[in-house]
Design a protein around this motif. Structure first.
Motif, short mmCIF file in Angstrom:
data_model
loop_
_atom_site.label_atom_id
_atom_site.label_comp_id
_atom_site.label_asym_id
_atom_site.label_seq_id
_atom_site.Cartn_x
_atom_site.Cartn_y
_atom_site.Cartn_z
N SER A 1 60.68 -67.91 11.69
CA SER A 1 60.80 -66.86 10.72
C SER A 1 61.14 -67.37 9.43
CB SER A 1 62.09 -65.78 11.26
OG SER A 1 63.19 -66.49 11.08
N PHE A 60 64.39 -68.52 8.86
CA PHE A 60 65.64 -68.56 8.85
C PHE A 60 66.06 -69.39 10.06
CE2 PHE A 60 64.63 -64.54 7.41
CZ PHE A 60 65.41 -64.36 6.31
N LEU A 116 71.77 -70.02 10.15
CA LEU A 116 72.46 -68.75 10.78
C LEU A 116 73.86 -69.20 11.46
CD1 LEU A 116 69.55 -66.62 12.12
CD2 LEU A 116 70.85 -66.71 9.93
N ARG A 169 76.65 -70.07 8.67
CA ARG A 169 77.17 -68.73 7.88
C ARG A 169 78.04 -67.83 8.79
NH1 ARG A 169 72.58 -64.41 5.76
NH2 ARG A 169 74.49 -63.16 5.94
N ALA A 217 66.69 -57.61 14.27
CA ALA A 217 66.58 -58.90 13.68
C ALA A 217 67.81 -59.59 14.15
CB ALA A 217 66.56 -58.94 12.30
N CYS A 218 68.09 -60.03 15.48
CA CYS A 218 69.45 -60.58 15.90
C CYS A 218 69.78 -62.05 15.45
CB CYS A 218 69.38 -60.28 17.48
SG CYS A 218 68.07 -61.51 18.37
N GLY A 219 68.63 -62.73 15.12
CA GLY A 219 68.73 -64.24 14.81
C GLY A 219 69.43 -64.66 16.16
N SER A 239 74.76 -63.31 16.23
CA SER A 239 75.87 -63.16 15.42
C SER A 239 76.64 -61.87 15.58
CB SER A 239 75.62 -63.42 14.02
OG SER A 239 76.55 -63.15 13.11
N ASP A 260 64.02 -59.83 17.76
CA ASP A 260 63.74 -60.67 16.62
C ASP A 260 62.19 -61.04 16.88
OD1 ASP A 260 65.79 -62.11 14.56
OD2 ASP A 260 63.80 -63.00 14.73
N ASP A 280 61.32 -64.17 16.12
CA ASP A 280 61.50 -65.69 16.04
C ASP A 280 61.98 -66.04 17.29
OD1 ASP A 280 62.61 -68.30 15.82
OD2 ASP A 280 62.56 -68.15 13.77
N LEU A 301 65.20 -68.44 17.63
CA LEU A 301 66.41 -67.68 17.70
C LEU A 301 66.58 -66.69 18.69
CD1 LEU A 301 66.25 -66.88 13.96
CD2 LEU A 301 67.01 -68.70 15.07
N ASN A 320 58.34 -55.08 11.42
CA ASN A 320 57.54 -54.20 10.43
C ASN A 320 56.53 -53.56 10.96
OD1 ASN A 320 56.68 -53.39 7.81
ND2 ASN A 320 55.15 -55.06 7.91
N SER A 327 72.56 -57.04 11.15
CA SER A 327 73.25 -57.81 9.98
C SER A 327 72.22 -58.52 9.28
CB SER A 327 74.42 -58.69 10.77
OG SER A 327 74.00 -59.51 11.62
N ALA A 328 72.63 -58.54 7.90
CA ALA A 328 71.80 -59.72 7.00
C ALA A 328 70.30 -59.49 7.14
CB ALA A 328 71.98 -61.17 7.25
N LEU A 329 69.67 -58.18 7.43
CA LEU A 329 68.22 -57.71 7.26
C LEU A 329 68.08 -57.00 6.21
CD1 LEU A 329 65.59 -57.61 8.98
CD2 LEU A 329 66.43 -55.58 9.91
N PHE A 375 58.19 -57.10 5.01
CA PHE A 375 58.25 -55.66 5.14
C PHE A 375 57.70 -54.92 4.02
CE2 PHE A 375 61.45 -57.92 7.86
CZ PHE A 375 61.57 -57.14 8.95
C1 LIG Z 1 69.22 -63.46 7.52
S1 LIG Z 1 68.63 -63.45 9.21
C2 LIG Z 1 69.79 -62.52 10.02
C3 LIG Z 1 70.04 -62.78 11.57
C4 LIG Z 1 71.28 -62.15 12.20
N1 LIG Z 1 71.32 -60.86 12.27
C5 LIG Z 1 72.75 -62.74 11.62
O1 LIG Z 1 73.22 -61.84 10.95
O2 LIG Z 1 72.78 -63.90 11.76
C6 LIG Z 1 67.14 -62.37 9.35
C7 LIG Z 1 66.60 -62.23 10.71
O3 LIG Z 1 65.47 -61.39 10.55
C8 LIG Z 1 64.47 -61.82 11.64
N2 LIG Z 1 63.25 -61.18 10.90
C9 LIG Z 1 62.62 -61.56 9.73
N3 LIG Z 1 61.51 -60.67 9.81
C10 LIG Z 1 61.20 -60.14 11.15
C11 LIG Z 1 60.22 -59.39 11.60
N4 LIG Z 1 59.23 -58.74 10.98
N5 LIG Z 1 60.52 -58.96 12.89
C12 LIG Z 1 61.47 -58.97 13.37
N6 LIG Z 1 62.52 -59.96 12.93
C13 LIG Z 1 62.41 -60.56 11.82
C14 LIG Z 1 64.65 -63.32 11.28
O4 LIG Z 1 63.97 -64.00 12.39
C15 LIG Z 1 66.16 -63.72 11.36
O5 LIG Z 1 66.60 -63.68 12.76
#
Ligand SMILES: C[S@@+](CC[C@H](N)C(=O)[O-])C[C@H]1O[C@@H](n2cnc3c(N)ncnc32)[C@H](O)[C@@H]1O
Length: 269
Positions: free
Chosen positions: A2, A4, A9, A12, A44-46, A49, A68, A70, A73, A96, A113-115, A174
């Protein structure tokens, strides 16, 4: 992949954990206190976290759906052990394209978080409407809000921060991203649909000893500023060099503004 990295991750996560707004977290925990078991969807669990941060505050029996796009992740996130007889399920999904599918089935809480700073106004409206249709509460942590303070100050900080905030508005998959405006937009959207919202800041406080994170943030920001093209390459690299020197000398600290909120519908199912 992705964009990230698991390494970023992981790096942070302790700062996110420390920054999470306690009042908002307490409101989430209080809302589910009387449940014997809870079903949670993490958008978007990454690497998981939010699962690690929130799980100790929820009723013991937990069923997490981690979403997610990815796979690497997701695999790391589902390796998180849960106490008692909880379950963690990985769901690879493009949020999306398939947002509504992510909210399918019985859910007591949706978290992220962080999405939100990555998403567009259209996507957030879509999320708010879908959540309202199912009366689901929503906990959204760590949305970047555009406030950054470097210490000591550098003459180019303001220009770099403005460039980074402009970069935040580019499409992250998105549609055109809301960036720093995302949390405010989301709070207003949920309130307009009858939700009550508790919100507060969750700023990163990065001290002089946090050299690795500072170096990582600074290079990411220099790249973003360069990509946007608001400053000359010479100015951007000179800024980065001065800031890096301050970090190495243990004279640099940084506050990065974030917002957390918890939105509860007028009637939860
Ligand atoms: C900044 S990271 C935050 C991850 C986690 N929530 C955290 O706080 O550590 C953004 C996350 O959004 C996911 N992501 C980005 N675009 C996405 C999509 N279109 N569908 C699903 N997940 C997506 C990435 O893979 C990544 O894990």
């Amino acid at each position: 992949m992705s964009g990230f990295s698991a390494q970023w991750l992981t790096q942070r996560e302790p700062y996110d954990l420390r920054a999470r707004n306690r009042t908002v977290l307490d409101a989430v925990a209080a809302s589910l206190k009387s449940h014997r078991s809870v079903r949670i969807v993490d958008l978007a669990c990454g690497t998981g976290s939010t699962l690690r941060a929130l799980s100790p505050h929820l009723p013991a029996r937990q069923n997490w759906k981690l979403i997610d796009n990815d796979l690497d992740l997701l695999a790391r996130a589902t390796a998180v052990p849960l106490a008692n007889d909880g379950a963690v399920t990985a769901i690879p999904l493009d949020l999306n394209r398939d947002l509504e599918a992510a909210l399918d089935g019985a859910v007591d809480l949706v978290v992220t978080s962080a999405l939100l700073d990555l998403v567009s106004d259209t996507w957030l409206d879509r999320l708010a409407v879908a959540m309202t249709a199912h009366s689901i509460p929503f906990y959204a942590a760590l949305s970047y809000d555009g406030r950054t303070v470097f210490t000591p100050a550098d003459p180019l900080d303001t220009a770099i921060i403005a460039a980074v905030n402009a970069h935040q508005l580019t499409d992250k998959g998105f549609g055109p991203a809301l960036g720093p405006a995302a949390a405010g937009f989301a709070i207003a959207a949920f309130e307009a649909l009858g939700y009550s919202v508790v919100h507060g800041t969750s700023d990163w406080a990065i001290g002089p000893d946090d050299r690795d994170l500072q170096h990582e943030v600074l290079s990411g920001w220099a790249d973003a500023a360069h990509e946007i093209g608001a400053l000359s390459l010479a100015d951007t690299t000179a800024w980065l060099t001065r800031r890096r020197d301050a970090v190495t000398a243990g004279r640099s600290s940084l506050v990065v503004g974030h917002v957390d909120f918890f939105a509860t519908p007028s009637a939860t199912r």
